[in-house]
Design a protein around this motif. Structure first.
Motif, PDB file in Angstrom:
ATOM      1  N   GLN A  25     -75.729 -30.768  26.301  1.00 36.64           N
ATOM      2  CA  GLN A  25     -75.986 -32.128  25.838  1.00 36.64           C
ATOM      3  C   GLN A  25     -76.832 -32.873  26.870  1.00 36.64           C
ATOM      4  OE1 GLN A  25     -74.936 -32.908  22.833  1.00 36.64           O
ATOM      5  NE2 GLN A  25     -73.820 -30.968  22.617  1.00 36.64           N
ATOM      6  N   PRO A  26     -77.638 -33.829  26.446  1.00 37.67           N
ATOM      7  CA  PRO A  26     -78.388 -34.642  27.411  1.00 37.67           C
ATOM      8  C   PRO A  26     -77.431 -35.458  28.282  1.00 37.67           C
ATOM      9  CG  PRO A  26     -78.560 -35.569  25.193  1.00 37.67           C
ATOM     10  CD  PRO A  26     -77.912 -34.221  25.047  1.00 37.67           C
ATOM     11  N   LEU A  27     -77.785 -35.583  29.550  1.00 36.61           N
ATOM     12  CA  LEU A  27     -76.930 -36.282  30.503  1.00 36.61           C
ATOM     13  C   LEU A  27     -77.104 -37.788  30.360  1.00 36.61           C
ATOM     14  CD1 LEU A  27     -74.969 -36.092  32.905  1.00 36.61           C
ATOM     15  CD2 LEU A  27     -76.971 -36.059  34.416  1.00 36.61           C
ATOM     16  N   HIS A  28     -76.049 -38.467  29.963  1.00 38.33           N
ATOM     17  CA  HIS A  28     -76.070 -39.920  29.815  1.00 38.33           C
ATOM     18  C   HIS A  28     -75.202 -40.526  30.922  1.00 38.33           C
ATOM     19  CE1 HIS A  28     -78.178 -39.651  26.023  1.00 38.33           C
ATOM     20  NE2 HIS A  28     -77.253 -38.812  25.560  1.00 38.33           N
ATOM     21  N   PHE A  29     -75.799 -40.767  32.064  1.00 37.22           N
ATOM     22  CA  PHE A  29     -75.026 -41.326  33.175  1.00 37.22           C
ATOM     23  C   PHE A  29     -74.936 -42.837  33.021  1.00 37.22           C
ATOM     24  CE2 PHE A  29     -74.459 -42.907  37.529  1.00 37.22           C
ATOM     25  CZ  PHE A  29     -73.349 -42.170  37.898  1.00 37.22           C
ATOM     26  N   ASP A  30     -73.731 -43.351  33.180  1.00 39.15           N
ATOM     27  CA  ASP A  30     -73.467 -44.776  32.999  1.00 39.15           C
ATOM     28  C   ASP A  30     -73.844 -45.534  34.276  1.00 39.15           C
ATOM     29  OD1 ASP A  30     -72.606 -47.223  32.161  1.00 39.15           O
ATOM     30  OD2 ASP A  30     -70.466 -46.728  32.172  1.00 39.15           O
ATOM     31  N   THR A  31     -75.139 -45.719  34.475  1.00 42.48           N
ATOM     32  CA  THR A  31     -75.623 -46.368  35.698  1.00 42.48           C
ATOM     33  C   THR A  31     -75.159 -47.815  35.793  1.00 42.48           C
ATOM     34  OG1 THR A  31     -77.592 -44.965  35.576  1.00 42.48           O
ATOM     35  CG2 THR A  31     -77.670 -46.840  37.081  1.00 42.48           C
ATOM     36  N   ILE A  32     -75.234 -48.542  34.679  1.00 41.57           N
ATOM     37  CA  ILE A  32     -74.807 -49.945  34.687  1.00 41.57           C
ATOM     38  C   ILE A  32     -73.313 -50.049  34.981  1.00 41.57           C
ATOM     39  CG2 ILE A  32     -74.547 -52.012  33.255  1.00 41.57           C
ATOM     40  CD1 ILE A  32     -77.127 -51.274  31.845  1.00 41.57           C
ATOM     41  N   GLY A  33     -72.528 -49.155  34.385  1.00 39.43           N
ATOM     42  CA  GLY A  33     -71.095 -49.162  34.646  1.00 39.43           C
ATOM     43  C   GLY A  33     -70.785 -48.918  36.113  1.00 39.43           C
ATOM     44  N   LEU A  34     -71.493 -47.966  36.733  1.00 41.15           N
ATOM     45  CA  LEU A  34     -71.272 -47.686  38.152  1.00 41.15           C
ATOM     46  C   LEU A  34     -71.667 -48.889  39.004  1.00 41.15           C
ATOM     47  CD1 LEU A  34     -70.499 -45.733  40.394  1.00 41.15           C
ATOM     48  CD2 LEU A  34     -72.847 -44.862  40.365  1.00 41.15           C
ATOM     49  N   GLY A  35     -72.772 -49.556  38.641  1.00 42.21           N
ATOM     50  CA  GLY A  35     -73.188 -50.734  39.391  1.00 42.21           C
ATOM     51  C   GLY A  35     -72.176 -51.865  39.296  1.00 42.21           C
ATOM     52  N   LEU A  36     -71.662 -52.113  38.095  1.00 38.48           N
ATOM     53  CA  LEU A  36     -70.644 -53.157  37.921  1.00 38.48           C
ATOM     54  C   LEU A  36     -69.360 -52.806  38.654  1.00 38.48           C
ATOM     55  CD1 LEU A  36     -71.149 -53.962  34.116  1.00 38.48           C
ATOM     56  CD2 LEU A  36     -71.689 -55.462  36.056  1.00 38.48           C
ATOM     57  N   LEU A  37     -68.973 -51.520  38.607  1.00 37.95           N
ATOM     58  CA  LEU A  37     -67.773 -51.085  39.312  1.00 37.95           C
ATOM     59  C   LEU A  37     -67.925 -51.291  40.813  1.00 37.95           C
ATOM     60  CD1 LEU A  37     -65.009 -49.552  39.304  1.00 37.95           C
ATOM     61  CD2 LEU A  37     -66.344 -47.454  39.556  1.00 37.95           C
ATOM     62  N   SER A  38     -69.069 -50.907  41.365  1.00 37.00           N
ATOM     63  CA  SER A  38     -69.312 -51.056  42.803  1.00 37.00           C
ATOM     64  C   SER A  38     -69.279 -52.523  43.206  1.00 37.00           C
ATOM     65  CB  SER A  38     -70.655 -50.432  43.173  1.00 37.00           C
ATOM     66  OG  SER A  38     -70.702 -49.067  42.813  1.00 37.00           O
ATOM     67  N   LEU A  39     -69.952 -53.378  42.429  1.00 38.81           N
ATOM     68  CA  LEU A  39     -69.983 -54.807  42.730  1.00 38.81           C
ATOM     69  C   LEU A  39     -68.580 -55.404  42.708  1.00 38.81           C
ATOM     70  CD1 LEU A  39     -71.653 -57.443  43.132  1.00 38.81           C
ATOM     71  CD2 LEU A  39     -71.704 -57.643  40.634  1.00 38.81           C
ATOM     72  N   THR A  40     -67.804 -55.051  41.690  1.00 41.10           N
ATOM     73  CA  THR A  40     -66.459 -55.606  41.539  1.00 41.10           C
ATOM     74  C   THR A  40     -65.554 -55.183  42.689  1.00 41.10           C
ATOM     75  OG1 THR A  40     -66.690 -55.572  39.123  1.00 41.10           O
ATOM     76  CG2 THR A  40     -64.461 -55.730  40.014  1.00 41.10           C
ATOM     77  N   LEU A  41     -65.571 -53.899  43.035  1.00 42.88           N
ATOM     78  CA  LEU A  41     -64.648 -53.403  44.057  1.00 42.88           C
ATOM     79  C   LEU A  41     -65.053 -53.827  45.459  1.00 42.88           C
ATOM     80  CD1 LEU A  41     -63.805 -49.845  42.693  1.00 42.88           C
ATOM     81  CD2 LEU A  41     -62.391 -51.904  42.664  1.00 42.88           C
ATOM     82  N   VAL A  42     -66.349 -53.925  45.727  1.00 43.57           N
ATOM     83  CA  VAL A  42     -66.778 -54.406  47.041  1.00 43.57           C
ATOM     84  C   VAL A  42     -66.342 -55.856  47.244  1.00 43.57           C
ATOM     85  CG1 VAL A  42     -68.796 -55.036  48.407  1.00 43.57           C
ATOM     86  CG2 VAL A  42     -68.692 -52.790  47.327  1.00 43.57           C
ATOM     87  N   CYS A  43     -66.505 -56.689  46.222  1.00 48.70           N
ATOM     88  CA  CYS A  43     -66.037 -58.082  46.306  1.00 48.70           C
ATOM     89  C   CYS A  43     -64.525 -58.141  46.489  1.00 48.70           C
ATOM     90  CB  CYS A  43     -66.447 -58.859  45.054  1.00 48.70           C
ATOM     91  SG  CYS A  43     -68.213 -59.182  44.907  1.00 48.70           S
ATOM     92  N   TRP A  44     -63.812 -57.312  45.751  1.00 52.05           N
ATOM     93  CA  TRP A  44     -62.352 -57.283  45.808  1.00 52.05           C
ATOM     94  C   TRP A  44     -61.859 -56.896  47.196  1.00 52.05           C
ATOM     95  CZ3 TRP A  44     -58.098 -58.866  43.621  1.00 52.05           C
ATOM     96  CH2 TRP A  44     -56.911 -58.146  43.730  1.00 52.05           C
ATOM     97  N   GLU A  45     -62.419 -55.813  47.757  1.00 54.60           N
ATOM     98  CA  GLU A  45     -61.981 -55.357  49.076  1.00 54.60           C
ATOM     99  C   GLU A  45     -62.338 -56.374  50.156  1.00 54.60           C
ATOM    100  OE1 GLU A  45     -60.130 -52.998  49.946  1.00 54.60           O
ATOM    101  OE2 GLU A  45     -59.990 -51.776  48.139  1.00 54.60           O
ATOM    102  N   THR A  46     -63.483 -57.006  50.039  1.00 56.26           N
ATOM    103  CA  THR A  46     -63.862 -58.020  51.023  1.00 56.26           C
ATOM    104  C   THR A  46     -62.935 -59.220  50.945  1.00 56.26           C
ATOM    105  OG1 THR A  46     -66.176 -57.317  50.800  1.00 56.26           O
ATOM    106  CG2 THR A  46     -65.764 -59.420  51.880  1.00 56.26           C
TER     107      THR A  46
END
Length: 527
Positions: free
Chosen positions: A202-223
Motif C-alpha cells: 500500500q502507499p505510505l500515508h504518514f500522518d505528518t500533521i498529526g506528528l507535528g501537533l503531537l510534538s507541539l502539544t507534548l513539548v508545551c506540556w512537559e515545559t
C-alpha cells in the motif's frame, strides 16, 4: 521464508525486560545528580532541569506512535534499533562537554527509549499463552516499578563514588548485552510479518500533521510541568505559562479532532472508547503520579531535613523493591488462577493510600526504619496494581487496535510520572509558605516559649561570639531555622496526604470497570 527458531517464552521475557528496565531507570537516575551535572558543565542548576525535561518530552512524543512505527518497520527491527540508538546516545550523554550537547543527546536517548516499553510489552503479550498473561505482566511490572525506585539510589551512588558521567555510561554494557540477547531470541510472529508485507503493497500515508501537533502539544506540556513552579504558574509576569497553556490546549484539541478524522492516524484514540481501557488509563496515570511524586519528595525530605546524602537517602527507598517483587509474584499467581483483576487493582490502591497516609503521620524524631516501612507498604501496593491493570486494560481491545492501546497506556504512564513530580513540588512550596506563616502567628515576644528558647540559647552563642548584639541575632536565626524546618516537614507530610486521598479515590473508580478475568483459550496479543 524459514520460520524463526522458537525459544522458551521466559528466555524471551528476560531478554526484553532488560532494555525496559534500563530505559525506565533513566527517567529517575539523573534526578539526584542535577546539581553535579550543572557544576561539571558550568551551567545554572535551573538550566540543568532541561536534562530531565528534554528526555521526557522526546520519550512522550515517541510512545504513542511506537505501534505505528513497529507495524511499518517491523517490531523486531524497530525494537533492536531502539536499543542500539539508546545505548549510543547514552554514551554520548556521558561524554558531553557542555549543557547544550547533553540536552541534544538526551533528546536522542528519549526518542530511542520511547519505543522500548510498548515494544517489550507487546512482545510479552504475543509470546505467552492467555493463561500465563498474568505471569508475563508480573515480570514486566517488576522492571517498570523497580526501575524508578532504584534509580535515585544507583544515581546517588555512581555520582558520589565516581562522577555524574557514569549514570549514562553505565548503559553501555547493559545496552550491548540487551541488544545481543534480543537479536538472538526475539522474532516477529506470523501475523505481524503478514501485516508488514501487506502494508508494503500500500502507499505510505504518514500522518505528518498529526506528528507535528503531537510534538507541539507534548513539548508545551512537559515545559509547563518542568518550569511551572519556577515561573510562578499563572502569575508569571512574562506570560510564558499563559502562552504555553493556550498553545497546549489548542494543540491538544486540534490533535484529537485531526486524528479522529484521519484514515491512518499516528495516534489512535479509538481504544479510549472501551470502558476498561479508559479507566485503566486514568488509574495508571494517577498511580504513577503518586509513585514518581513520592519517589522525588522522600529523598528530598531526607536530605533537607535529616541531613542524608544522596546515596543514603536512596538506600532508605531500596528495601521497598524486594517487597514489590513479592507482591507482583503473588499477583501473577492470582491472575493465572482466574482471579478478577479489578479486585487486585482496588486492593493495591487502598494499600497505596494507607502507605502514603502513614507517611503523612511521621515527624522529625524518626529513625530510618520508620521511613522504610511506610514506603514498603506504598510500593508493595503498586505492585498489586500494575500487572492486573495491564490485563484489564487490554482484555476487551480488538487485536487490530492493540498496538495503539499499548502506546497510549505507556504514554499516560510516563506523563503521570511527570505530573506527579510537578504536583508534589508545587504543593510542597505552597504549603511550606502556608505553614511558615501559620507558625509565625505564635512567634512573638509575648510567648513564654519563645522567650525561654532565646534565654537558653543566648549563653551558648555568647561563648561563640562574645558580642551581645551578635548573640541576639544568632539566637533569633536559630529560632528562624527551627521554624523553617518545622514548616518544611509539615509541607512534605501534606504532600503525602494528598497522594493518599488520590489513591483512595482511584480505588472507587475501579468499581466502574467490567469483569476482568482472562478466559481459557482467549487470544490476547499486541499490535
Amino acid at each position: 521464508m524459514a520460520s524463526p527458531r522458537v525459544f522458551n517464552p521466559w528466555l524471551i521475557a528476560l531478554a526484553v525486560v532488560i532494555p525496559t528496565f534500563m530505559e525506565v531507570l533513566d527517567t529517575t537516575i539523573a534526578n539526584v545528580a542535577l546539581r553535579y551535572i550543572a557544576g561539571g558543565l558550568s551551567a545554572a542548576v535551573t538550566d540543568s532541569e532541561w536534562v530531565i525535561t528534554s528526555y521526557l518530552a522526546a520519550n512522550a512524543i515517541i510512545l504513542p506512535i511506537s505501534g505505528w512505527l513497529a507495524a511499518h518497520i517491523g517490531r523486531r527491527r524497530y525494537f533492536l534499533g531502539s536499543i542500539a540508538l539508546f545505548t549510543i546516545s547514552s554514551v554520548l550523554c556521558g561524554t558531553a562537554t557542555n549543557l547544550g550537547q547533553l540536552i541534544v543527546f538526551r533528546v536522542m536517548q528519549g526518542s530511542a527509549g520511547g519505543g522500548l516499553q510498548p515494544s517489550s510489552q507487546a512482545i510479552l503479550l504475543d509470546t505467552f499463552p492467555p493463561e500465563k498473561q498474568g505471569a508475563a505482566q508480573t515480570l514486566f511490572g517488576v522492571a517498570a516499578l523497580l526501575a524508578p525506585v532504584l534509580g535515585p539510589t544507583l544515581g546517588g551512588w555512581l555520582t558520589d563514588q565516581y562522577s555524574w558521567n557514569w549514570i549514562f555510561l553505565i548503559n553501555a554494557p547493559v545496552g550491548l548485552l540487551a541488544f545481543c540477547f534480543c537479536y538472538i531470541v526475539v522474532s516477529d510472529p506470523q501475523y505481524l510479518r503478514d501485516a508488514k508485507s501487506e502494508s508494503r503493497k500500500q502507499p505510505l500515508h504518514f500522518d505528518t500533521i498529526g506528528l507535528g501537533l503531537l510534538s507541539l502539544t507534548l513539548v508545551c506540556w512537559e515545559t509547563l510541568l518542568s518550569k511551572g513552579q519556577e515561573w510562578d504558574w499563572f502569575n508569571d509576569p512574562f506570560w510564558r505559562i499563559q502562552i504555553l497553556t493556550l498553545i497546549f490546549i489548542l494543540g491538544l484539541v486540534s490533535l484529537v479532532v485531526w486524528e479522529i478524522r484521519h484514515s491512518s492516524p499516528i495516534v489512535n484514540f479509538r481504544p479510549l472508547l472501551d470502558r476498561n481501557f479508559s479507566i485503566s488509563c486514568i488509574v495508571i496515570f494517577c498511580a504513577f503520579g503518586v509513585l514518581y511524586g513520592s519517589s522525588t519528595l522522600l529523598p528530598g525530605m531526607l536530605e533537607a531535613l535529616f541531613g542524608y546524602d544522596a546515596f543514603h537517602a536512596g538506600l532508605v527507598l531500596s528495601p521497598a523493591g524486594l517487597f514489590t517483587i513479592l507482591a507482583i509474584i503473588v499477583v501473577g499467581i492470582a491472575l493465572g488462577r482466574g482471579f478478577d483483576a479489578r479486585w487486585l487493582i482496588a486492593t493495591g490502591l487502598v494499600i497505596v493510600a494507607i502507605g502514603n497516609f502513614w507517611m503523612s503521620q511521621l515527624n522529625l524524631d524518626i529513625a530510618p526504619v520508620q521511613v522504610v516501612w511506610p514506603r514498603v507498604v506504598m510500593v508493595a501496593g503498586l505492585g498489586l496494581v500494575f500487572a492486573p491493570l495491564n490485563v484489564a486494560a487490554y482484555l476487551y481491545i480488538p487485536q487490530a487496535m492493540r498496538g495503539a492501546a499499548v502506546g497510549l497506556l505507556a504514554l499516560l504512564r510516563n506523563e503521570g510520572g511527570s505530573v506527579g513530580t510537578s504536583l508534589g513540588q508545587t504543593i510542597l512550596e505552597r504549603r511550606d509558605q502556608v505553614h511558615a506563616l501559620r507558625l509565625n502567628e505564635s512567634l512573638d515576644p509575648l510567648n513564654p516559649a519563645v522567650n525561654s528558647f532565646l534565654d537558653q540559647s543566648a549563653p551558648v552563642y555568647f561563648q561563640q561570639s562574645g558580642d551581645p548584639v551578635a548573640t541576639s541575632q544568632m539566637a533569633l536565626q536559630a529560632l528562624e531555622n527551627l521554624r523553617q524546618v518545622q514548616a518544611s516537614s509539615l509541607a512534605y507530610f501534606d504532600c503525602f496526604l494528598v497522594f493518599a486521598v488520590l489513591a483512595g479515590t482511584l480505588a472507587l473508580l475501579v468499581l466502574l470497570m467490567k469483569r476482568s478475568v482472562v478466559p481459557k483459550g482467549a487470544h490476547i496479543a499486541a499490535e
